[in-house]
Design a protein around this motif. Structure first.
Motif, PDB file in Angstrom:
ATOM      1  N   LYS A 176      -5.116   4.898  -8.434  1.00  0.00           N
ATOM      2  CA  LYS A 176      -6.129   5.099  -7.366  1.00  0.00           C
ATOM      3  C   LYS A 176      -6.978   3.845  -7.172  1.00  0.00           C
ATOM      4  CE  LYS A 176      -6.567  10.173  -7.697  1.00  0.00           C
ATOM      5  NZ  LYS A 176      -7.454  11.270  -8.024  1.00  0.00           N
ATOM      6  N   ALA A 215       2.230   1.675  -3.391  1.00  0.00           N
ATOM      7  CA  ALA A 215       1.222   2.178  -4.326  1.00  0.00           C
ATOM      8  C   ALA A 215       0.980   3.674  -4.114  1.00  0.00           C
ATOM      9  CB  ALA A 215      -0.076   1.389  -4.153  1.00  0.00           C
ATOM     10  N   ASN A 216       0.953   4.083  -2.838  1.00  0.00           N
ATOM     11  CA  ASN A 216       0.794   5.512  -2.549  1.00  0.00           C
ATOM     12  C   ASN A 216       1.936   6.332  -3.128  1.00  0.00           C
ATOM     13  OD1 ASN A 216      -1.674   5.514  -1.195  1.00  0.00           O
ATOM     14  ND2 ASN A 216      -0.720   4.895   0.736  1.00  0.00           N
ATOM     15  N   LEU A 268       1.515   6.534  -6.832  1.00  0.00           N
ATOM     16  CA  LEU A 268       0.464   7.483  -7.184  1.00  0.00           C
ATOM     17  C   LEU A 268       0.958   8.929  -7.073  1.00  0.00           C
ATOM     18  CD1 LEU A 268      -2.477   8.073  -7.905  1.00  0.00           C
ATOM     19  CD2 LEU A 268      -3.029   7.914  -5.457  1.00  0.00           C
ATOM     20  N   LYS A 312      -6.080   0.720  -7.797  1.00  0.00           N
ATOM     21  CA  LYS A 312      -5.258  -0.304  -7.149  1.00  0.00           C
ATOM     22  C   LYS A 312      -5.089  -0.033  -5.665  1.00  0.00           C
ATOM     23  CE  LYS A 312      -0.829  -2.674  -7.429  1.00  0.00           C
ATOM     24  NZ  LYS A 312       0.461  -2.790  -8.091  1.00  0.00           N
ATOM     25  N   LEU A 313      -4.919   1.247  -5.290  1.00  0.00           N
ATOM     26  CA  LEU A 313      -4.792   1.599  -3.865  1.00  0.00           C
ATOM     27  C   LEU A 313      -6.044   1.231  -3.112  1.00  0.00           C
ATOM     28  CD1 LEU A 313      -3.290   2.941  -1.552  1.00  0.00           C
ATOM     29  CD2 LEU A 313      -4.195   5.150  -2.321  1.00  0.00           C
ATOM     30  N   THR A 322      -6.149  -1.475  -0.073  1.00  0.00           N
ATOM     31  CA  THR A 322      -6.665  -1.034   1.240  1.00  0.00           C
ATOM     32  C   THR A 322      -7.766  -1.959   1.729  1.00  0.00           C
ATOM     33  OG1 THR A 322      -6.158   1.230   0.583  1.00  0.00           O
ATOM     34  CG2 THR A 322      -7.606   0.922   2.499  1.00  0.00           C
ATOM     35  N   ALA A 347       0.827  -1.208   0.000  1.00  0.00           N
ATOM     36  CA  ALA A 347       0.000   0.000   0.000  1.00  0.00           C
ATOM     37  C   ALA A 347       0.860   1.256   0.000  1.00  0.00           C
ATOM     38  CB  ALA A 347      -0.935  -0.011   1.199  1.00  0.00           C
ATOM     39  N   HIS A 348       1.929   1.233   0.831  1.00  0.00           N
ATOM     40  CA  HIS A 348       2.841   2.380   0.856  1.00  0.00           C
ATOM     41  C   HIS A 348       3.486   2.584  -0.511  1.00  0.00           C
ATOM     42  CE1 HIS A 348       2.269   3.187   5.016  1.00  0.00           C
ATOM     43  NE2 HIS A 348       2.846   2.062   5.450  1.00  0.00           N
TER      44      HIS A 348
END
Length: 591
Positions: free
Chosen positions: A469, A370-371, A374, A471-472, A476, A367-368
């Motif tokens: 967005k 992916a952020n 992004l 994928k995030l 999550t 997740a980190h």
């Protein structure tokens, strides 16, 4: 009147009543106990009280020993305690010890307390070197002693140095090798780790099974002389009588099993032993001390009685104890299996929990990432938008310049009519202006194409941002579902089990099953014996290079010679018992 007169005359002591009780301190291998006893108590009364306190039922192996100036003696059961030659100072100190040893500890010893007392006494005798033990066997026995004290090996708990304060090896063995305490601990710990899965009681029994094969195990030695006056040693143990040379307590010169002896008696200093074979002459030996002669006779009678008792059907009491012991062992095995199953389930649950934690951390990392991706996409889109705006402005500027160039060309054409020379110059200027306009037009088209390409890149960046967005959001949602799993239930659903499956039937008396179990135990015993011998040979090989031969004791030399010849205690005993009684008597007289 009489008491008043006695008080005046200072004779109060004459009127005091004799004491009705006395105090005794009983020293066992594990702890000391004190009792208040009545004056009329016999040795059996005190002995029974000690056995009841310990919860001991196999009383025939034990006795109460006390020390005298030049010898030791055992408390007689039929006589009053105070009428015997016990120490006079109170509390009277007596030692509760094993007086007789079993032939096979695993088969004869039933109660756990009996096995524990034998284990403690034999361990003490080995450490005090009353029983000679070779170095490799000492290391293996030490590992079982550690297991009996600390239970199973755990590398997280039993770290280097945890045996620093323990007395585990005879000093003779320690002095015989150029090894530090850390080196000894490492070898003991290596053997200790191999015993994982055993209980403390099983470790104590394994200790006794190894110790009972030592040459001096269970043997009481006494100095004697034959009819020629040769100094010899008499050994009395559970198997019979053994004659040793004065300096060799390991290898007997001749042995007399109890089934070959009909009668033993002594008169003053002379002992007479009558063989079962009446055609064979009796043989005699001298022992100079009367107290020692009484002790020899006691030990002979007691060991002979137990020898006969072992070869008869067990009494109802012994059968009951063995039955209870079997049931208790079965119950403990069931309980141990249950605990092992619970431990296995707990370990599996912990592994599943750790896996979920690891997966959760992995998802959080994703997740980190992916952020971060992004954020980088948004920055790239902003940068491309700025570049597209700049390119568009440059294209407009170039178009304006092209228009100005065309206007200039028109003005030049108007003024060209003024003169031929001016026309030539104007044509030249017009040509240059056209070339410049052409270049400007090409540059304008190139800039326009770049602006169009930047717009397409901007559009693709926006689409990439939308995909990031999405994928995030997906990661999550997966993280939330994975994190909520272990909180709802600490163990996986398939880890549940029922206690009903742990029931055990103690009423099965199928003889075929018992015979199969006995055969299985025999095979397992042979495999264990082979493994034990391999383990001892491996230990001996490991430490042999560090031995200092100049420090070997005479008993060490004799033991090494016996090992090289392949002679053990039991093989030597069988070899000696095959000889005829008559030849053994003649050999004893010729020593």
């Amino acid at each position: 009147m009489a008491s008043a007169l006695a008080a005046k005359l200072g004779f109060n002591s004459l009127l005091r009543k004799p004491p009705r009780s006395f105090h005794v301190r009983i020293c066992t291998a594990e702890s000391d106990m004190e009792f208040s006893c009545e004056v009329k108590w016999k040795g059996k009364d005190l002995f029974d009280l000690v056995c009841r306190t310990l919860g001991l039922r196999e009383t025939w192996f034990f006795g109460l020993r006390y020390d005298m100036k030049d010898a030791v003696a055992w408390l007689k059961m039929e006589k009053k305690v105070l009428d015997q030659e016990v120490p006079k100072e109170e509390p009277i100190t007596l030692h509760f010890l094993a007086k007789f040893y079993p032939e096979n500890a695993e088969e004869e010893l039933v109660q756990d307390i009996t096995k524990h007392l034998f284990f403690l006494q034999v361990k003490k005798k080995i450490l005090e070197e009353d029983i000679h033990c070779p170095p490799e066997a000492s290391v293996l026995l030490a590992s079982y002693a550690v297991h009996a004290k600390y239970a199973g090996y755990d590398p997280d708990v039993h770290k280097p140095g945890f045996l620093a304060e323990e007395e585990l090896l005879p000093k003779r063995v320690i002095n015989l090798y150029q090894m530090t305490a850390e080196m000894w601990e490492e070898r003991i710990t290596t053997c200790y780790a191999e015993h994982r899965g055993r209980t403390r009681d099983e470790a104590e029994m394994e200790y006794l099974k190894i110790a009972q094969d030592l040459d001096m195990y269970g043997v009481n030695y006494f100095s004697i002389r034959n009819q020629k006056g040769t100094d010899l040693l008499l050994g009395v143990d559970a198997l019979g009588l053994h004659i040793y040379e004065a300096g060799n307590r390991l290898t007997p010169k001749c042995s007399f099993p109890w089934n070959e002896i009909r009668n033993i008696s002594y008169s003053d200093k002379e002992f007479t032993i009558k063989p079962v074979d009446k055609k064979t002459n009796t043989f005699k030996f001298n022992s100079p001390r009367l107290r020692v002669n009484k002790l020899i006779l006691q030990l002979c009678m007691g060991n002979h009685d137990l020898f006969i008792r072992r070869r008869r059907v067990d009494s109802l009491e012994v059968q009951q104890m063995k039955s209870q012991a079997r049931e208790e062992r079965a119950r403990k095995q069931v309980e141990r299996r249950r605990l092992q199953r619970e431990k296995q389930l707990r370990e599996e649950a912990e592994r599943a929990r750790d896996e979920l934690k690891r997966r959760l951390i992995q998802l959080q990392d994703e997740a980190h990432m992916a952020n971060d991706a992004l954020a980088r996409s948004e920055q790239a889109a902003d940068l491309l938008a700025e570049k597209a705006q700049v390119a568009e402005e440059e294209a407009k500027l170039l178009a304006l310049k092209a228009a100005e160039a065309e206007a200039e060309t028109e003005r030049v054409k108007v003024t060209a009519i003024r003169g031929q020379e001016e026309r030539r110059l104007l044509e030249q200027k017009m040509l240059e202006a056209e070339m410049l306009a052409l270049k400007m037009a090409e540059e304008s088209e190139r800039r326009a194409l770049e602006a169009e390409q930047l717009k397409q890149d901007l559009q693709e960046a926006k689409e990439s941002e939308c995909r990031a967005k999405h994928k995030l959001l997906e990661i999550t949602s997966r993280t939330v579902s994975a994190a909520s799993g272990p909180q709802s239930d600490s163990m996986p659903p398939d880890l549940s089990f029922s206690r009903e499956n742990l029931s055990f039937d103690f009423k099965d008396t199928d003889m075929k099953r018992l015979s199969m179990e006995i055969e299985k135990e025999k095979v397992e015993y042979m495999e264990k014996s082979k493994h034990l011998q391999e383990q001892l040979n491996e230990l001996k090989t490991e430490i042999e290079s560090l031995k200092m031969k100049e420090r070997e004791t005479p008993l060490d030399v004799i033991h090494n010679q016996n090992s090289e010849q392949g002679t053990s205690r039991h093989s030597n005993f069988k070899k000696l018992t095959l000889q005829s009684t008559k030849s053994k008597v003649a050999f004893f007289e010729e020593l």
